[in-house]
Enzyme design. Structure first.
Site, PDB file in Angstrom:
ATOM      1  N   LYS A 197       0.815  -1.220   0.000  1.00  0.00           N
ATOM      2  CA  LYS A 197       0.000   0.000   0.000  1.00  0.00           C
ATOM      3  C   LYS A 197       0.851   1.274   0.000  1.00  0.00           C
ATOM      4  O   LYS A 197       0.529   2.238   0.687  1.00  0.00           O
ATOM      5  CB  LYS A 197      -0.949   0.004   1.204  1.00  0.00           C
ATOM      6  N   ASP A 246      -5.272  -7.163   9.982  1.00  0.00           N
ATOM      7  CA  ASP A 246      -6.640  -6.619  10.040  1.00  0.00           C
ATOM      8  C   ASP A 246      -7.704  -7.622   9.610  1.00  0.00           C
ATOM      9  O   ASP A 246      -8.825  -7.614  10.123  1.00  0.00           O
ATOM     10  CB  ASP A 246      -6.768  -5.307   9.243  1.00  0.00           C
TER      11      ASP A 246
HETATM   12  C1  BGC Z   1      -1.657  -6.109   3.226  1.00  0.00           C
HETATM   13  C2  BGC Z   1      -2.478  -7.012   4.106  1.00  0.00           C
HETATM   14  C3  BGC Z   1      -3.697  -6.285   4.619  1.00  0.00           C
HETATM   15  C4  BGC Z   1      -4.465  -5.671   3.470  1.00  0.00           C
HETATM   16  C5  BGC Z   1      -5.704  -4.903   3.918  1.00  0.00           C
HETATM   17  C6  BGC Z   1      -2.523  -5.461   2.165  1.00  0.00           C
HETATM   18  O1  BGC Z   1      -1.786  -4.512   1.441  1.00  0.00           O
HETATM   19  O2  BGC Z   1      -0.606  -6.826   2.615  1.00  0.00           O
HETATM   20  O3  BGC Z   1      -1.707  -7.511   5.183  1.00  0.00           O
HETATM   21  O4  BGC Z   1      -4.491  -7.200   5.318  1.00  0.00           O
HETATM   22  O5  BGC Z   1      -3.630  -4.791   2.755  1.00  0.00           O
HETATM   23  O6  BGC Z   1      -5.391  -3.869   4.764  1.00  0.00           O
END
Ligand code: BGC
Length: 452
Positions: free
Chosen positions: A157, A193
């Site tokens: 992200k 999460d």
């Molecule tokens: C992460 C996950 C997370 C998801 C939602 C992804 O970019 O790798 O660990 O659960 O985003 O937040």
């Protein structure tokens, strides 16, 4: 490039955003194969991370602090678990995660989190010295080394805080807590999460066996039989199931269209998080921008108008997609205003209808893809769909994006037919933080049983 007529270019664009029924089976079986490989530690784009946690009993009790570090903000909340499947949240505060922290130095990042905890304590008048335990939701891929420790595998992200990948994150947080004089805070649980969301829903719903996030990022977890987790070396759980964090955002057995490939190449993590880049809120606006920009270059959109603004990465945020799709005004005037804001002064009604169509197709593809991989997870748990399954879902895309939840339902219906009635999609708002507190309570309860 050979000359292509306007209608041919448009048909090609629309087709590249379509997932016909005939392709669904293939994606489901590729995803299932990747899940199986991940469970045996073979090469797979799905990490299938054991969490050492199972669904709660509903009897977990006590007062806890939850620290929920997501994609766009940090939430801190105080929660009271009544022990009868009821949760009361008495105080909550959100902090924006500014870019200077999410792409800065490790110390500044964790110090900032501790300063937020201090502000939260000041405003809520909650005495942290009372020895409250903390559940930490960390929404990134972590290899759990225990229930309250884990190593960050890689940032996703667009996070790029230096010096954290490959490190144990609870240790780093603890170091900052000590530095800030908050050493009395006990970190009892570290959860993803998706795990928090599953745990929060199953506190009062025993049919819940999958947790999904469809927000800035995307991912899912599910309850797996421990006997199926071939790579599990040590296990402290006494239950027959364990929650597995799939990290489905990294699934890469998908056909990329040219606009997907361009987005991926320009991202901070090329080649990674391929499904996430087609599905989640962080990227949908950018996909739409690339497509609209290309159609403008071909003069299929906006005639001779100046569209240079569309060349800038990130100008077309995912919120615009939601606003345009929700535009039911006569002449699509809201869309017109939005395009003007981007510097495109003279859009025609035809332009706006086309832009709206593109936005709808981009988000529809994402919703269909998430339903397809969700179907794969459901069949992994229950191949003939004999039982009821509640899917706990959280995230702004699912909650707020126009029509998103309906497309997921319709796609599950297309895959499972009448049996899809066994699948309940349950919006589990703020489940990630609540689940961390419940997990902390469950761990403390388990430890106290072991001592007595
Ligand atoms: C992460 C996950 C997370 C998801 C939602 C992804 O970019 O790798 O660990 O659960 O985003 O937040």
């Amino acid at each position: 490039m050979p000359y292509l007529s306007v209608s041919r270019i448009l048909i090609n664009t629309f087709e590249s955003l379509d997932i016909p029924s005939s392709r669904i089976k293939r994606i489901v079986s590729d995803f299932r194969a990747e899940m199986s490989r991940g469970l045996c530690a073979q090469k797979s784009s799905l990490k299938m991370i054991p969490t050492y946690v199972d669904a709660p009993s509903g009897k977990e009790k006590g007062r806890f602090i939850a620290l929920d570090l997501g994609g766009t903000n940090l939430r801190i909340l105080e929660l009271e678990l009544a022990g009868n499947a009821r949760i009361r949240s008495s105080f909550e505060k959100r902090f924006t995660l500014e870019n200077k922290y999410t792409s800065g130095r490790q110390e500044d990042f964790f110090d900032f989190i501790c300063e937020c905890i201090q502000k939260f304590a000041e405003e809520s008048k909650i005495s942290l010295k009372a020895g409250l335990s903390l559940g930490f939701t960390f929404s990134f891929p972590i290899r759990q080394t225990g229930v309250s420790s884990g190593i960050l595998l890689r940032w996703t992200k667009d996070f790029s805080v230096k010096g954290v990948e490959g490190k144990e994150v609870v240790g780093l947080l603890r170091k900052s807590l000590i530095k800030k004089g908050l050493n009395y805070i006990k970190i009892a649980a570290l959860v993803n999460d998706t795990v928090g969301t599953l745990v929060a829903r199953s506190y009062s719903d025993p049919d819940c066996d999958i947790g999904v996030i469809l927000g800035t990022g995307t991912n899912a977890c599910y309850r797996e039989r421990i006997s199926q987790i071939a790579k599990l070396k040590h296990n402290t759980l006494k239950t027959t199931n364990m929650i597995i964090n799939i990290e489905w955002g990294n699934f890469n057995k998908l056909k990329l269209a040219p606009f997907d490939a361009e987005l991926d190449k320009a991202s901070v993590n090329p080649g990674e998080q391929i499904l996430e880049k087609m599905v989640s809120g962080m990227y949908l606006g950018e996909i739409a921008r690339i497509i609209i920009r290309d159609l403008a270059k071909e003069k299929i959109l906006f005639g001779a108008a100046d569209t240079t603004a569309l060349n800038r990465r990130g100008v077309f945020v995912t919120r615009y997609l939601s606003d345009i799709e929700a535009d039911s005004s006569n002449g699509l005037l809201k869309t017109q205003r939005l395009l003007r804001g981007l510097g495109i002064r003279n859009s025609t009604l035809r332009d706006r209808v086309l832009v709206k169509k593109i936005c709808e197709l981009v988000s529809r593809r994402g919703a269909r893809l998430s339903a397809i991989v969700l179907a794969a997870v459901i069949t992994k748990i229950d191949s003939r769909l004999l039982r009821k399954h509640t899917i706990a879902i959280d995230g702004t895309l699912y909650e707020k994006h126009p029509g998103y939840a309906q497309v997921i339902k319709a796609t599950l219906n297309e895959i499972f037919g009448r049996k899809s009635a066994k699948i309940k999609l349950a919006l589990t708002k703020d489940g990630s933080g609540k689940g961390a507190a419940i997990t902390a309570a469950a761990i403390i309860r388990m430890k106290s049983k072991e001592v007595n």
